[in-house]
Design an enzyme around this catalytic site. Structure first.
Site, PDB file in Angstrom:
ATOM      1  N   PRO A  22       0.844  -1.197   0.000  1.00  0.00           N
ATOM      2  CA  PRO A  22       0.000   0.000   0.000  1.00  0.00           C
ATOM      3  C   PRO A  22       0.879   1.248   0.000  1.00  0.00           C
ATOM      4  O   PRO A  22       1.804   1.343   0.809  1.00  0.00           O
ATOM      5  CB  PRO A  22      -0.800  -0.123   1.304  1.00  0.00           C
ATOM      6  CG  PRO A  22      -0.007  -1.051   2.171  1.00  0.00           C
ATOM      7  CD  PRO A  22       0.727  -1.968   1.242  1.00  0.00           C
ATOM      8  N   THR A  24       0.735   5.477  -0.264  1.00  0.00           N
ATOM      9  CA  THR A  24       0.049   6.774  -0.342  1.00  0.00           C
ATOM     10  C   THR A  24       0.726   7.628  -1.420  1.00  0.00           C
ATOM     11  O   THR A  24       1.933   7.841  -1.380  1.00  0.00           O
ATOM     12  CB  THR A  24       0.093   7.461   1.040  1.00  0.00           C
ATOM     13  OG1 THR A  24      -0.783   6.741   1.908  1.00  0.00           O
ATOM     14  CG2 THR A  24      -0.366   8.918   0.959  1.00  0.00           C
ATOM     15  N   ALA A  55      -3.733   3.558   1.165  1.00  0.00           N
ATOM     16  CA  ALA A  55      -4.677   3.709   2.268  1.00  0.00           C
ATOM     17  C   ALA A  55      -5.839   4.612   1.840  1.00  0.00           C
ATOM     18  O   ALA A  55      -5.622   5.670   1.250  1.00  0.00           O
ATOM     19  CB  ALA A  55      -3.959   4.309   3.472  1.00  0.00           C
ATOM     20  N   GLN A  97      -7.131  -0.969   0.927  1.00  0.00           N
ATOM     21  CA  GLN A  97      -6.718  -0.779   2.322  1.00  0.00           C
ATOM     22  C   GLN A  97      -7.660   0.194   3.026  1.00  0.00           C
ATOM     23  O   GLN A  97      -7.795   1.361   2.625  1.00  0.00           O
ATOM     24  CB  GLN A  97      -5.280  -0.291   2.419  1.00  0.00           C
ATOM     25  CG  GLN A  97      -4.745  -0.506   3.845  1.00  0.00           C
ATOM     26  CD  GLN A  97      -3.437   0.189   4.120  1.00  0.00           C
ATOM     27  OE1 GLN A  97      -3.274   1.353   3.773  1.00  0.00           O
ATOM     28  NE2 GLN A  97      -2.521  -0.500   4.778  1.00  0.00           N
ATOM     29  N   HIS A 173      -5.946  -1.406   7.862  1.00  0.00           N
ATOM     30  CA  HIS A 173      -4.710  -0.686   8.205  1.00  0.00           C
ATOM     31  C   HIS A 173      -4.622  -0.526   9.719  1.00  0.00           C
ATOM     32  O   HIS A 173      -5.207   0.381  10.297  1.00  0.00           O
ATOM     33  CB  HIS A 173      -4.706   0.672   7.518  1.00  0.00           C
ATOM     34  CG  HIS A 173      -3.364   1.359   7.499  1.00  0.00           C
ATOM     35  ND1 HIS A 173      -2.310   0.973   8.302  1.00  0.00           N
ATOM     36  CD2 HIS A 173      -2.897   2.407   6.761  1.00  0.00           C
ATOM     37  CE1 HIS A 173      -1.260   1.755   8.063  1.00  0.00           C
ATOM     38  NE2 HIS A 173      -1.589   2.633   7.129  1.00  0.00           N
ATOM     39  N   GLY A 174      -3.880  -1.423  10.332  1.00  0.00           N
ATOM     40  CA  GLY A 174      -3.688  -1.355  11.782  1.00  0.00           C
ATOM     41  C   GLY A 174      -2.290  -0.875  12.133  1.00  0.00           C
ATOM     42  O   GLY A 174      -1.835  -1.079  13.257  1.00  0.00           O
ATOM     43  N   ALA A 175      -1.608  -0.230  11.184  1.00  0.00           N
ATOM     44  CA  ALA A 175      -0.182   0.107  11.344  1.00  0.00           C
ATOM     45  C   ALA A 175       0.055   1.614  11.360  1.00  0.00           C
ATOM     46  O   ALA A 175      -0.865   2.428  11.247  1.00  0.00           O
ATOM     47  CB  ALA A 175       0.624  -0.541  10.211  1.00  0.00           C
ATOM     48  N   ASN A 176       1.333   1.953  11.513  1.00  0.00           N
ATOM     49  CA  ASN A 176       1.879   3.289  11.219  1.00  0.00           C
ATOM     50  C   ASN A 176       1.257   4.463  11.972  1.00  0.00           C
ATOM     51  O   ASN A 176       1.260   5.593  11.491  1.00  0.00           O
ATOM     52  CB  ASN A 176       1.837   3.554   9.701  1.00  0.00           C
ATOM     53  CG  ASN A 176       2.671   2.545   8.941  1.00  0.00           C
ATOM     54  OD1 ASN A 176       3.445   1.814   9.547  1.00  0.00           O
ATOM     55  ND2 ASN A 176       2.519   2.483   7.633  1.00  0.00           N
ATOM     56  N   TYR A 178      -1.886   5.180  12.867  1.00  0.00           N
ATOM     57  CA  TYR A 178      -3.241   5.670  12.584  1.00  0.00           C
ATOM     58  C   TYR A 178      -4.222   5.108  13.619  1.00  0.00           C
ATOM     59  O   TYR A 178      -3.794   4.496  14.594  1.00  0.00           O
ATOM     60  CB  TYR A 178      -3.601   5.355  11.125  1.00  0.00           C
ATOM     61  CG  TYR A 178      -2.630   6.071  10.209  1.00  0.00           C
ATOM     62  CD1 TYR A 178      -2.646   7.463  10.118  1.00  0.00           C
ATOM     63  CD2 TYR A 178      -1.628   5.382   9.527  1.00  0.00           C
ATOM     64  CE1 TYR A 178      -1.712   8.150   9.342  1.00  0.00           C
ATOM     65  CE2 TYR A 178      -0.683   6.061   8.745  1.00  0.00           C
ATOM     66  CZ  TYR A 178      -0.738   7.444   8.661  1.00  0.00           C
ATOM     67  OH  TYR A 178       0.188   8.138   7.912  1.00  0.00           O
ATOM     68  N   ARG A 225      -2.795  -5.311   8.616  1.00  0.00           N
ATOM     69  CA  ARG A 225      -1.416  -4.817   8.605  1.00  0.00           C
ATOM     70  C   ARG A 225      -1.052  -4.189   9.949  1.00  0.00           C
ATOM     71  O   ARG A 225      -1.814  -3.384  10.488  1.00  0.00           O
ATOM     72  CB  ARG A 225      -1.238  -3.771   7.507  1.00  0.00           C
ATOM     73  CG  ARG A 225       0.216  -3.369   7.300  1.00  0.00           C
ATOM     74  CD  ARG A 225       0.367  -2.428   6.124  1.00  0.00           C
ATOM     75  NE  ARG A 225       1.684  -2.539   5.535  1.00  0.00           N
ATOM     76  CZ  ARG A 225       2.443  -1.494   5.167  1.00  0.00           C
ATOM     77  NH1 ARG A 225       1.996  -0.260   5.330  1.00  0.00           N
ATOM     78  NH2 ARG A 225       3.615  -1.686   4.634  1.00  0.00           N
ATOM     79  N   ASN A 233       4.748   8.791  13.237  1.00  0.00           N
ATOM     80  CA  ASN A 233       3.575   9.412  13.857  1.00  0.00           C
ATOM     81  C   ASN A 233       3.609   9.367  15.385  1.00  0.00           C
ATOM     82  O   ASN A 233       2.580   9.209  16.048  1.00  0.00           O
ATOM     83  CB  ASN A 233       2.266   8.791  13.326  1.00  0.00           C
ATOM     84  CG  ASN A 233       1.959   9.213  11.888  1.00  0.00           C
ATOM     85  OD1 ASN A 233       2.244  10.357  11.503  1.00  0.00           O
ATOM     86  ND2 ASN A 233       1.405   8.312  11.088  1.00  0.00           N
ATOM     87  N   GLY A 315       7.368  -1.674  -1.860  1.00  0.00           N
ATOM     88  CA  GLY A 315       6.762  -0.362  -2.030  1.00  0.00           C
ATOM     89  C   GLY A 315       7.501   0.472  -3.056  1.00  0.00           C
ATOM     90  O   GLY A 315       7.122   0.552  -4.219  1.00  0.00           O
TER      91      GLY A 315
HETATM   92  C1  8OZ Z   1       3.216   8.286   3.943  1.00  0.00           C
HETATM   93  C2  8OZ Z   1       2.560   9.511   3.863  1.00  0.00           C
HETATM   94  C3  8OZ Z   1       1.242   9.579   4.241  1.00  0.00           C
HETATM   95  C4  8OZ Z   1       0.577   8.462   4.663  1.00  0.00           C
HETATM   96  C5  8OZ Z   1       1.184   5.029   6.062  1.00  0.00           C
HETATM   97  C6  8OZ Z   1      -0.744   5.803   4.884  1.00  0.00           C
HETATM   98  O1  8OZ Z   1       2.319   5.243   6.484  1.00  0.00           O
HETATM   99  C7  8OZ Z   1       0.505   6.028   5.210  1.00  0.00           C
HETATM  100  C8  8OZ Z   1       1.236   7.224   4.743  1.00  0.00           C
HETATM  101  C9  8OZ Z   1       2.559   7.180   4.363  1.00  0.00           C
HETATM  102  O2  8OZ Z   1       0.604   3.998   6.337  1.00  0.00           O
END
Ligand code: 8OZ
Length: 361
Positions: A22, A24, A55, A97, A173-176, A178, A225, A233, A315
């Site tokens: 995935p 962005t 996403a 996603q 999307h359970g990652a990064n 969010y 994920r 973040n 990616g």
């Molecule tokens: C980079 C910039 C903005 C969003 C992620 C959806 O990290 C993102 C994302 C990545 O999962």
């Protein structure tokens, strides 16, 4: 076994294990509607064993960046149909996603200028990407317990919309950092209701969302994920082994299409993230495992040969190489990616990377 050994994923026989991660790209049109340009981009990459879409926010509240596509309005569904048709015409398969950014937003992006929502009223460090450029993150509003059913409903409806738009499955999307990740980890979740405190409580929202989405798609076309070591973040957890060990063990009961894990990267280690590679979780997860982050042809083949992973998501390599599987198969040089065109813009750096055949023509 290697990246070119076919694999059964739910009802689909994937011709290879090379997944498009995935990504962005911030190139949806007005009102966050995907269109022909996006359809061409994905269709160019249809030789992936599986494509996972960028996403896509499940609601206006789930938006955190300009130009990301949604999966809530009728117009967006029509746009996505262009994408899924184009990918299917090229013989590919594409999962959508499902995304809600939680606190990684800004009143400028929210309906009626509202505060972004989150498990707890804790602001991330840094700045949000708004229509007027970067602005400091604000302190989000903590969701009330009686608002949680609506959050789950947003994901369920998004899953239903993805089905109507012709996708082959969905990834949660359970990652990064969010919304779902914000609930999982104790650096962002300081709730005292049944969605906070113990690991069981922090995992509750992700598991209830998974149940709702599986209710729409069945177990075999849903992936999840996670990024156990991720610090992007402003994320942290006091005991990632315990938190993600529990979550992953709980996911076993769904017998999902796959679990998708991001490996710790250099930035995570620099920011004090737990160095917990997917190999740590492999013995805990009983199903199909997809891994991602900085894999090459060589390390991807090795991971599969060693049984550390069943699928490998690429990616950046897929951004620059629409025919990545063919290039891997032939062992030929790859196109170089242009990071200045990763996020936003138009055709340049999006649909103009040549295939090997086009280069040779
Ligand atoms: C980079 C910039 C903005 C969003 C992620 C959806 O990290 C993102 C994302 C990545 O999962």
């Amino acid at each position: 076994m290697d990246l070119f050994t076919p694999i059964q994923l739910g009802p689909y026989t994937l011709p290879n294990r090379i997944v498009m991660a995935p990504l962005t790209r911030n190139r949806a049109g007005a009102r966050n509607v995907p269109g022909r340009l996006n359809a061409l981009y994905y269709a160019q990459r249809a030789s992936a064993g599986l494509i996972i879409s960028e996403a896509s926010q499940v609601s206006p509240q789930g938006l955190g960046y300009p130009g990301t596509p949604g999966i809530y309005s009728p117009e967006q569904l029509e746009g996505w149909k262009l994408v899924t048709d184009a990918v299917h015409q090229q013989g590919g398969r594409i999962f959508l996603q499902l995304w809600h950014v939680g606190r990684i937003s800004h009143p400028d992006l929210q309906p009626e200028g509202a505060l972004p929502v989150a498990p707890s009223a804790l602001a991330p460090q840094g700045e949000a990407a708004t229509y007027e450029g970067m602005k400091p993150f604000v302190t989000p509003r903590a969701l009330e317990t009686d608002e949680i059913p609506d959050i789950i409903e947003q994901y369920r409806k998004g899953a239903e919309n993805a089905l109507a738009a012709g996708f082959d499955g969905v990834e949660i999307h359970g990652a990064n950092g969010y919304l779902l990740d914000q609930f999982l980890r104790d650096g962002t979740n300081q709730r005292t209701d049944v969605y906070g405190g113990s690991i069981e409580n922090r995992a509750r929202l992700l598991l209830e969302v998974t149940e709702a989405v599986v209710g729409v798609w069945g177990n075999a076309r849903v992936g999840v994920r996670l990024s156990p070591s991720g610090t992007f973040n402003s994320m942290s957890d006091s005991d990632p082994k315990a938190t993600f060990g529990y979550v992953i063990e709980q996911l076993n009961r769904f017998d999902l299409a796959y679990l998708h894990l991001r490996e710790p990267d250099a930035a995570d280690i620099r920011h004090g993230g737990a160095p917990l590679p997917s190999s740590y979780f492999r013995p805990i997860y009983t199903g199909t495992l997809m891994v991602n982050t900085d894999y090459t042809l060589e390390t991807g083949n090795k991971a599969i040969a060693a049984g550390h992973a069943d699928l490998v998501a690429y990616g950046i390599l897929f951004i620059a190489n629409p025919d990545l599987p063919e290039r891997f198969r032939l062992g030929v040089p790859l196109n170089q990616p242009d990071p200045s065109t990763f996020y936003g813009g138009g055709e340049k750096g999006y649909i103009d990377y040549p295939t090997l055949k086009e280069r040779q023509a």
